[in-house]
Scaffold this motif. Structure first.
Motif, PDB file in Angstrom:
ATOM      1  N   LYS A  23       0.801  -1.230   0.000  1.00  8.08           N
ATOM      2  CA  LYS A  23       0.000   0.000   0.000  1.00  8.08           C
ATOM      3  C   LYS A  23       0.829   1.274   0.000  1.00  8.08           C
ATOM      4  O   LYS A  23       0.273   2.360   0.129  1.00  8.08           O
ATOM      5  N   ARG A  24       2.166   1.127  -0.132  1.00  8.82           N
ATOM      6  CA  ARG A  24       2.980   2.336  -0.080  1.00  8.82           C
ATOM      7  C   ARG A  24       2.656   3.306  -1.200  1.00  8.82           C
ATOM      8  O   ARG A  24       2.708   4.515  -1.019  1.00  8.82           O
ATOM      9  N   ARG A  25       2.270   2.775  -2.359  1.00 14.94           N
ATOM     10  CA  ARG A  25       2.010   3.686  -3.480  1.00 14.94           C
ATOM     11  C   ARG A  25       0.782   4.575  -3.252  1.00 14.94           C
ATOM     12  O   ARG A  25       0.614   5.581  -3.931  1.00 14.94           O
ATOM     13  N   TRP A  26      -0.081   4.189  -2.302  1.00 16.07           N
ATOM     14  CA  TRP A  26      -1.283   4.993  -2.023  1.00 16.07           C
ATOM     15  C   TRP A  26      -1.160   5.832  -0.739  1.00 16.07           C
ATOM     16  O   TRP A  26      -2.043   6.580  -0.390  1.00 16.07           O
ATOM     17  N   LEU A  27      -0.037   5.631  -0.043  1.00 15.26           N
ATOM     18  CA  LEU A  27       0.104   6.199   1.297  1.00 15.26           C
ATOM     19  C   LEU A  27      -0.079   7.710   1.329  1.00 15.26           C
ATOM     20  O   LEU A  27      -0.751   8.259   2.206  1.00 15.26           O
ATOM     21  N   ASP A  28       0.522   8.390   0.348  1.00 15.12           N
ATOM     22  CA  ASP A  28       0.460   9.847   0.339  1.00 15.12           C
ATOM     23  C   ASP A  28      -0.961  10.368   0.201  1.00 15.12           C
ATOM     24  O   ASP A  28      -1.276  11.450   0.702  1.00 15.12           O
ATOM     25  N   LEU A  29      -1.816   9.584  -0.473  1.00 12.97           N
ATOM     26  CA  LEU A  29      -3.209  10.011  -0.621  1.00 12.97           C
ATOM     27  C   LEU A  29      -3.889  10.113   0.735  1.00 12.97           C
ATOM     28  O   LEU A  29      -4.728  10.980   0.959  1.00 12.97           O
ATOM     29  N   GLU A  30      -3.535   9.200   1.652  1.00  6.63           N
ATOM     30  CA  GLU A  30      -4.182   9.230   2.961  1.00  6.63           C
ATOM     31  C   GLU A  30      -3.443  10.144   3.932  1.00  6.63           C
ATOM     32  O   GLU A  30      -4.065  10.860   4.707  1.00  6.63           O
ATOM     33  N   SER A  31      -2.137  10.119   3.915  1.00  5.28           N
ATOM     34  CA  SER A  31      -1.377  10.783   4.977  1.00  5.28           C
ATOM     35  C   SER A  31      -1.003  12.228   4.653  1.00  5.28           C
ATOM     36  O   SER A  31      -0.977  13.075   5.541  1.00  5.28           O
ATOM     37  N   GLY A  32      -0.678  12.516   3.418  1.00  6.06           N
ATOM     38  CA  GLY A  32      -0.239  13.858   3.060  1.00  6.06           C
ATOM     39  C   GLY A  32       1.231  14.083   3.384  1.00  6.06           C
ATOM     40  O   GLY A  32       1.823  13.366   4.188  1.00  6.06           O
ATOM     41  N   PRO A  33       1.833  15.124   2.764  1.00  5.12           N
ATOM     42  CA  PRO A  33       3.289  15.300   2.841  1.00  5.12           C
ATOM     43  C   PRO A  33       3.829  15.639   4.234  1.00  5.12           C
ATOM     44  O   PRO A  33       4.916  15.201   4.577  1.00  5.12           O
ATOM     45  N   VAL A  34       3.081  16.404   5.036  1.00  2.16           N
ATOM     46  CA  VAL A  34       3.626  16.792   6.344  1.00  2.16           C
ATOM     47  C   VAL A  34       3.679  15.589   7.281  1.00  2.16           C
ATOM     48  O   VAL A  34       4.668  15.374   7.992  1.00  2.16           O
ATOM     49  N   VAL A  35       2.614  14.773   7.259  1.00  3.89           N
ATOM     50  CA  VAL A  35       2.621  13.553   8.081  1.00  3.89           C
ATOM     51  C   VAL A  35       3.755  12.628   7.630  1.00  3.89           C
ATOM     52  O   VAL A  35       4.480  12.058   8.456  1.00  3.89           O
ATOM     53  N   THR A  36       3.943  12.502   6.330  1.00  8.65           N
ATOM     54  CA  THR A  36       5.043  11.677   5.819  1.00  8.65           C
ATOM     55  C   THR A  36       6.381  12.186   6.344  1.00  8.65           C
ATOM     56  O   THR A  36       7.222  11.401   6.806  1.00  8.65           O
ATOM     57  N   GLU A  37       6.575  13.483   6.317  1.00 10.35           N
ATOM     58  CA  GLU A  37       7.830  14.079   6.807  1.00 10.35           C
ATOM     59  C   GLU A  37       8.023  13.766   8.302  1.00 10.35           C
ATOM     60  O   GLU A  37       9.112  13.384   8.728  1.00 10.35           O
ATOM     61  N   VAL A  38       6.959  13.911   9.075  1.00  8.91           N
ATOM     62  CA  VAL A  38       7.032  13.634  10.510  1.00  8.91           C
ATOM     63  C   VAL A  38       7.372  12.157  10.751  1.00  8.91           C
ATOM     64  O   VAL A  38       8.222  11.824  11.585  1.00  8.91           O
TER      65      VAL A  38
END
Lengths: 453, 453
Positions: free
Chosen positions: B418-433
């Protein structure tokens, strides 16, 4: 222009208080006076106000102390010199309440009991109920992972938090968690923010889980015991019998005397402890009768049982008024140790011995079903902070709890109060890891510095 | 000396496997083949073995993929070129089981169902029960925050995890959490490790909460519906009536056909969905009769009710065999979306439309009480990975779940899938954190790289 003037001019009118006399009441919590003088208080009315405040604080490197109802007992919300108090109390909208999905989306300033009442209109309840729930806020409950009376059956605040909207130290906004009952996308940031005492971000909304309110009226018992050890044994027997009480509270003799002095509750001379229990199961009366029997088998001298909601309310009201009864006796230092449930009698014995050894008045109530005790150390109201013998007694109690495999704090949080003992429980590597996490969220160290970790 | 030889010589004899044919079976999970060739497999038998492995991995900067039972469905335990698989399966001791405190201390290799059986000997149970619980390990369950059938009433793995012993990337050991029911000392590291798929540390022991096993036998129903929407409406009605089922599973027509082909279950031509529910309350029979009535009111064509434990076991066994029935049809891509419960019928409708639009066979079962669906996309077993139309259909289903306010994964984890869809749910700031948190624990990036976040 002074930094505080820049803040005042960047927020809508009336949002910032700077009158020193007014500020003072926002800089303390229920037991701890403020260690210094904050620059001002922001009365945030929206997420945008919080974003503006955090951007300003990052720019000027000003410490920010987020604040809910101010009912904390560990100093997590006290504010020091040169800081800004960020009050979330005005952000008190219940944005959504979905009976079909059994969730609510709320702002942090919502009073805990108000959310519960709103849920009850739909046959639901908001389970976490710290004793202060008529004055505490959801935001404060989340910040400390508050427990309460019902958590013996329904869990602590963490167990009801599904997702959060959080303003980070630099003013960026993130959403964590979800609206669904389950979810494991990425690291559990929701759980990380809950209990972090405002040191990682400012919660501006929360999606919380509601539960079905019990359909039948609860049944309640109150049992008197001639010894604390017997009462502890009754608790163990009740839990081991699978009674699943929705509330299981122990009040010691000293606490009962404080209540009797104030409210004249008719305390018997031989009563050393009162145990109050409740079942909200569909067969609540049968369950409470089983609990009554187990109390009598374990030495209770008297047990009253009631299925009247009014009588139950009256019994539990006594427990909820307990802390106010103690505040009448002097200044209070409140501990919150939690031990494995079976060791509750050992912990109570240790507290009594400590009280005698140091000549310090200690009154104890316990969320007995959870092994969570609140020993309250009384000292002279005129003193700016607890005297040496109180600290010495508190030190002994904390250390004994850890020896018993327990923890420093079950539900009040670390705040300022327990930082001096933190290393005993956590150890240096955990401390290093926690500081690393703090630095990810708050590299400038402006969010509630000196608290929690 | 090659790095792998240094590892072999620093561990007790027989701990490291390097035979390529043997390694291969340790480098894949239940659905995903290994993306590369690991250097070897460590069969850790103690915490010391894990410490030695991690110190070596840090020194040589070798990626480490922790592994439990290998029953994962999202690729979290697959291992790539040049990595070491760290199997915890041999660390399978139940170190302690305390009926008085209702906790157990277990090693990560303990099989989930074995812990449950050990607890039942004391009138307790270990609640989390992923469908794979006879082959999955507690360590793997913790790594993915596994759910299961009973979690509709008793919560997911996170809700049973009190404390952990964890070996960090550099070989240092920490203890998180506690033995007590409540505790808020410091940040919730236990919650952070649960669901982190081995990317933050290697769990070498866990203190888990046990619960009282229900005293009375459960009562069970199975209802047949002519439409999925009716079945969804019945689920909503049952949950809204406060029935508190201990299990609530929905099986769609395509899944029923797969079971019927294999086990000849006597599937009726008009049945579009079967709903299986259970109550383990003291008044379980009355509760299940209420659920039966609600099924009939919502269009069920037939409802069978049973209070026989054997019959109940038989009904639920069908559900637990569901995935094996699908594996007979071809290679499987398994999704795990979760939506707000009230939107379950919408999600099921969307899946059916996607199936028709892309000509992809999709069979769905759902932990319906949680809104957690497992659509399984079938494709040709000979293919090395799912064909384009399967990815396109999976993409549609994931996106629709997010549109409905849902999440990509309810209980299986992100893994590789599911990594390819992760950004759709989490967004860039959560990913950075999340990446910042990862770097605190694993600055060299050697712990299960490329998974979870």
């Amino acid at each position: 222009m002074k930094p505080i003037d820049a803040l005042v001019s960047s927020l809508p009118e009336g949002r910032v208080l700077t009158d020193p006399d007014v500020i003072d009441s926002y800089a303390r919590d229920r037991t701890f006076v403020a260690p210094g003088k904050p620059l001002g208080v922001v009365l945030a009315a929206s997420r945008d106000d919080v974003v503006t405040t955090m951007r300003w604080a990052t720019e000027h490197r000003v410490p920010v102390v987020p604040r809910g109802g101010g009912s904390g007992l560990a100093g997590a919300a006290v504010a020091g010199d040169g800081s800004i108090v960020l009050s979330l109390a005005r952000m008190n909208a219940i944005r959504e309440l979905s009976p079909a999905d059994e969730i609510a989306v709320v702002e942090p300033g919502v009073i805990t009991a108000d959310l519960d009442r709103a849920a009850r209109e739909h046959g639901l309840m908001y389970a976490p109920d710290p004793s202060s729930y008529e004055i505490s806020t959801i935001g404060g409950n989340l910040a400390t992972n508050a427990g309460g009376l019902r958590c013996v059956k329904y869990g602590v605040t963490r167990d009801s938090a599904l997702g959060l909207e959080v303003v980070l130290a630099d003013g960026r906004v993130i959403e964590t968690g979800r609206r669904t009952m389950k979810g494991v996308t990425g690291y559990d940031l929701t759980g990380l923010f809950v209990g972090s005492e405002g040191t990682l971000g400012v919660i501006t909304a929360a999606t919380v889980r509601l539960r079905r309110a019990p359909a039948a009226p609860p049944a309640t018992f109150a049992a008197e015991f001639g010894s604390l050890r017997d009462a502890g044994a009754a608790v163990s027997a009740i839990m081991a019998a699978g009674c699943q009480p929705s509330l299981m509270e122990l009040i010691d003799r000293a606490s009962l005397e404080a209540l009797d002095d104030w409210l004249n509750i008719g305390l018997e001379p031989d009563t050393q402890a009162t145990l109050i229990g409740q079942s909200d199961a569909t067969d609540s009366q049968a369950v409470v009768e089983r609990m009554e029997r187990l109390c009598l088998e374990n030495g209770a001298s008297f047990v009253a049982v009631s299925t009247s909601p009014q009588e139950a309310e009256e019994l539990i009201r006594l427990r909820r008024l307990d802390y106010q009864a103690k505040e009448r006796l002097g200044a209070c230092l409140v501990e919150d140790v939690c031990v494995p449930r079976s060791l509750l009698p050992d912990m109570i014995t240790a507290i009594e011995e400590t009280s005698a050894r140091h000549g310090v008045k200690i009154l104890t109530v316990a969320h007995a079903g959870d092994g969570n005790l609140h020993p309250v150390f009384i000292f002279d109201r005129g003193m700016p902070e607890p005297p040496a013998e109180v600290w010495a007694a508190a030190d002994e109690v904390f250390k004994r709890a850890l020896e018993l495999g327990g923890t420093l704090t079950g539900e009040h949080g670390v705040g300022l109060l327990k930082r001096r003992w933190l290393d005993l429980e956590s150890g240096p590597v955990v401390t290093e890891v926690q500081q690393g996490i703090k630095a990810v969220f708050d590299p400038l160290g402006i969010l509630n510095p000196g608290k929690a970790i």
